[in-house]
Structure formats: C-alpha cells, structure tokens
Design an enzyme around this catalytic site. Structure first.
Site: not given
Lengths: 319, 319
Positions: B231, B260, B279
């Site tokens: 994360r 993000e 991601h």
C-alpha cells in the site's frame, strides 16, 4: 597446460599445490619451443588467436594436445573432424550459464506480459496509467522449450513456480523434471498449437541451423512470444522479422544473432515488440570462480588417468 | 444481495439456480425502499458511491447488512469500528492477486538486474552492446519480504526456483513454506544487513503506515532494490526519493502511491532507477471468474448458517 583465460592468483596457487607436475602457460608465454608441450587448453574460445593456435596444434604431428576446455556451453564453432582424428577430448562450460539465461528469459517475458514496456514510456511522460488490456498473466500459460538441457531445465523449474505448463522438444524426447511433456524433434508440431511462449536453447548443429524459418513461423496460430537464447544461426532473421511484421508472433526477444554483432542495417532494429540483448543472457557474475569449479574435477581425474568426469562433448553430436 | 461489481450472465444464472431465495440487485436497482433489504454486498470498493452507501447502511437501524465482500485484498479503507459495532462480516479478495503481483515483482527485479533497461535504450539507438558490469544474477541473492501472506508466499516460491535465499518479516514470525527464515516485526533489523532486495506487501495498518521512512532507509548498508506492491501510505515517498538520490537504494519499483494517482508534481517521476506502475501489479486476466470463485464457497456456507469459510477479515487486525 595453456590458460587462454586468466587464472586468479588463488586458482593458480591451487593448481601448483595440487598438481606440482603441471606447468601453466599463458598466451604471452607461448613460443615455437613450448607450443607442442601443450596438453590442455583451459578457457578456449573462438578468437582469431584461439583458432590459429588450435589449427596449428591439430596440424602438428608433435603436438601433445589431449583436452580442450571451452569457455562456452555451445561448441558449434570447433573443428570436430580434426579434433576427433587427433583424439582430442573436448569439455564445455554447460551448466554455468543456466541460471543467468533462465533469468533473462523471464525478464523478457515479464517485460512484455506485465506491460513494463508501457510503464517505462509512461514514466518518461510523467503519465500515470497504462493500457491494462495489454497485461497478461504467465500462470496457466503454455511454455514450449526447444532444448531441455541444463538451461532448458532451469527455465522449466522457474516456469513451474509461476504455475505454467511446460513442454519440451529434444532429440530423444526423454522426460525431464519440471516438464509436463517432452516430445522428440519429429513430433513437436501438435505442441505449436498450444504454445503461448517458445524458447530456443538448442545447440547449433546441421539439424538446428535455420530451424526457426518461415515454414516454422507459418505453422503458428497462437501469436506466441518467441525467445532465442540458443544460437543465432538457428533463426532465419528475415523470417522472424516477417513473423513480427505480420503478427504471427506477438513479440520476440533475441540474445543471439547471425552474425554477431547484429548489423546496423538489420531491419530487426526497427521491429516493435522486439527486445535485443547483445549475447549477454548468459553473463555470470563471478564467472571465473564458477568456470574453474567446472574444470577442477575434470583436471583431477585427467591427471590420474587421462579421463574426464563431466561436461564431455560428443564428437558426433557436437554438443 | 447487492452486486456492486457486475456479474456475468452465467454467474447470475448460477446464483439464481443455486439460491432461488436470493434476490440480486445492481446499483441501478437501488431505491430507498429496498436499501435496507441488502444483506450482502458483493464487489465492494472504496468509490464515492460505495462509501456513501456503506455509511448509509451502517447508520440505518433497519439495515439488514451482514456481509461485505471487498474487491481488494487490502481493506485498510473500511470503517472497521462501525462494521464491528453492527456485527457485519468482511471478506477480502486475498489470494486472487498473488500470482500477478509476484510476476510484477520479478519483472521489476529482472528488468534492473539483467540490464534490460540498458537494452531498451541501446535498441532505440541501434547500438549493439551494454555495460555488462551492471548485469547481476538473482541466484544466491537475499530477498527480504515484509508480509509473508498469500502474495509474499508466491513471491518466495518463485524466488526459491531462482535459487535465492528468502527472508520474511511478519507480525507473528511464524514459519512459512519457501522462506528460509521468518522473524517477527520487532526483530528484523539484523536481516537488513543481508538484504539485496526488499519487497513490501504488508497490509496497511496504523503500525505499517509510513513504516518505510527515512529512519528505515538510513539503516540500509547493502544498497538494495526496494519494491512496494503493498500500500502506498506504508512508504514515506519523500524519504524514498532521498534514498534513491543518496544511493542508499540501488533502484526501486513502486506500484502503489499516497495518494493515487501519483501527483504530476512528485519528484519521483524524475528519479533514475525507479520504475512506476499505476497500481496494476495485481491486475488479473479473467478477474471476474477468479473473484466469483472466491465468493461462491462463502455464499454457499452463508446461505446455510450465516458463517463464512475463507478470506474473513479480522476486525481488530484489519487484514
């Protein structure tokens, strides 16, 4: 013994301690008077100097040459007839490069399949985002390895850890660990219809020369990724260029070429979806150490009875 | 049951056949009159609509909500206190992404270590040659994985096939397959001195928030490659940028960021030896199929007795 490749001081000391009767010469020590005393060549490779020397020894009726330890795994460049006529034994460096080459193979595959090519471009543009439709998982894909030797077996081992299905093609078709199936080289065509990835790591022989030619690529229906980490002449480069252009291949990675270096005029440089490495897949850190450790058990046996225990090249198969 | 993620027609048919008493709603079907009938949320993720809906259900004394199946493996974004107060069960998608993420981890490592970054640049210049001193073998290197869960274990499995030594750090320090050693999270510092590669795949909790900060990077002496596929908030991005700048890290790859998308103004975009993926490391082809297959055994049990058989999230640990 002639050391064409430099020995480290500790290696030289070890040889002198273990085998006091052995004289170690370097290329700089050579003269007309000691040339015929050479019984072992350590670190042989096909440089101009190497080829000239080997020809000279094989042509000399006074040569004591009994054993050539090559620096490479593939030995296709050797004068097998002359070596065989003079009963010179040849050992190769097979096995040393296996880990490295397998790492390159997965480096190429993951670069394409995990869309790292897109990620590199996106970063250069400070752009956060890639086309996720291009991302592919290796698990449950079919890998077809031509040449399940030391290198092919290490590739298969990693492929199984990635949960891939692994097929092999060899001369004998003999089963090996980590391969789901191996067929002989007359019965591989059915496997082409399953192949997501094709890797060549066959030795170069008259049978494997231009093996991957237009007829081969024309049989493909699955748009696989093709990887050559074997020998350049096994691939017809014009046919490969064609297969990339038509989309018969999704992508390719080449570490070897015919000839090397790849000519600046080759159309391969402009092929999209082609990765080129300059015959570096087998590059090994601490090569000197690994190479000496392949040689030493053979030397120990050779000094006892003139025979060798590992990596002996078949003078008829040429690998 | 509310399907926040679309079900394929075959999946919907399967549910209707197996559980005729179950009504499946989509987001479009929701109204004030049926909101409190929702007992299961399938495909929950932290979209604005998702957060609003979940808050509304947890605040409603008439809500029938019993179970939330998230779309992600990490569930750090959930309102745990409210869920726990209402006795709502949570299951995550842990395991589905393991193969994919492990593939990205080795894609990053091999890209840097086998000098594929150089190969890409050399090809664009039609230049045959790379600096072989930059090529590194993964075998015999030490990999340190923070978080030996599903993903960490798959990374370890592949690492062993590459003949690496694998260390892990977890809350319990409990041994797992393919790890040479796992230590608990109070005793990992000795392992930092051995680490060639460090991978974070820990869940985000108060303890792992900003875990990889300047103090952490200051302890490094081996110039490892650092990879974050866990994360974003577990890494202090300014400290990471500093560690790349000073050379405390040889290279890094980040798939997750805080926040993000990564801001266009971040200095990370200009860091050499940094790979950025948006991601996407956990991207799975046929996700819908894999996800449904994680859900189905739980649904079967749930319809019998309201309990779940797998992927249950601990409401106190938050993973």
């Amino acid at each position: 013994m002639l050391a064409m490749r430099d020995l480290k001081p500790a290696q030289l000391t070890q040889l002198q301690t273990s085998f006091p009767e052995l004289t170690v010469l370097t290329m700089a020590d050579l003269s007309e008077t000691n040339l015929n005393d050479i019984n072992i060549i350590y670190g042989y490779y096909q440089t101009t100097a190497g080829k000239t020397l080997l020809s000279q020894l094989l042509a000399s009726s006074h040569s004591q040459l009994q054993w050539v330890q090559t620096i490479s795994a593939g030995v296709d460049y050797l004068p097998f007839k002359a070596l065989n006529d003079r009963h010179v034994l040849v050992t190769n460096a097979s096995g040393i490069h296996a880990q490295s080459i397998a790492q390159n193979v997965f480096g190429y595959l993951l670069y394409f399949e995990r869309a790292l090519d897109q990620a590199v471009v996106a970063k250069s543009q400070k752009h956060y985002g890639i086309d996720t439709d291009k991302i592919v998982n290796l698990d449950d894909k079919n890998l077809l390895i031509f040449g399940p030797g030391h290198v092919g077996q290490q590739i298969a081992k990693v492929a199984k850890a990635f949960n891939m299905t692994v097929y092999g093609v060899s001369h004998s078709g003999q089963a090996k660990a980590d391969f789901d199936e191996i067929v002989d080289d007359r019965h591989y065509e059915a496997l082409l219809a399953k192949a997501d990835y094709i890797v060549n790591i066959m030795p170069l022989t008259t049978e494997t020369n231009k093996f991957f030619n237009r007829a081969f690529f024309d049989k493909l229906t699955t748009q696989p990724i093709f990887i050559n980490v074997g020998r350049g002449p096994s691939v017809d480069e014009a046919a490969l260029h064609g297969a990339l252009t038509t989309g018969q291949l999704k992508a390719a990675a080449l570490d070897v070429f015919d000839p090397e270096p790849l000519a600046a005029t080759s159309p391969l440089w402009d092929d999209a979806n082609l990765m080129i490495t300059p015959h570096t897949s087998g590059y090994v850190q601490h090569f000197s150490h690994a190479y000496f450790n392949v040689f030493l058990p053979n030397l120990t046996q050779f000094m006892q009875d003139g025979t060798l225990v590992q990596n002996l090249v078949d003078m008829h198969k040429h690998y």
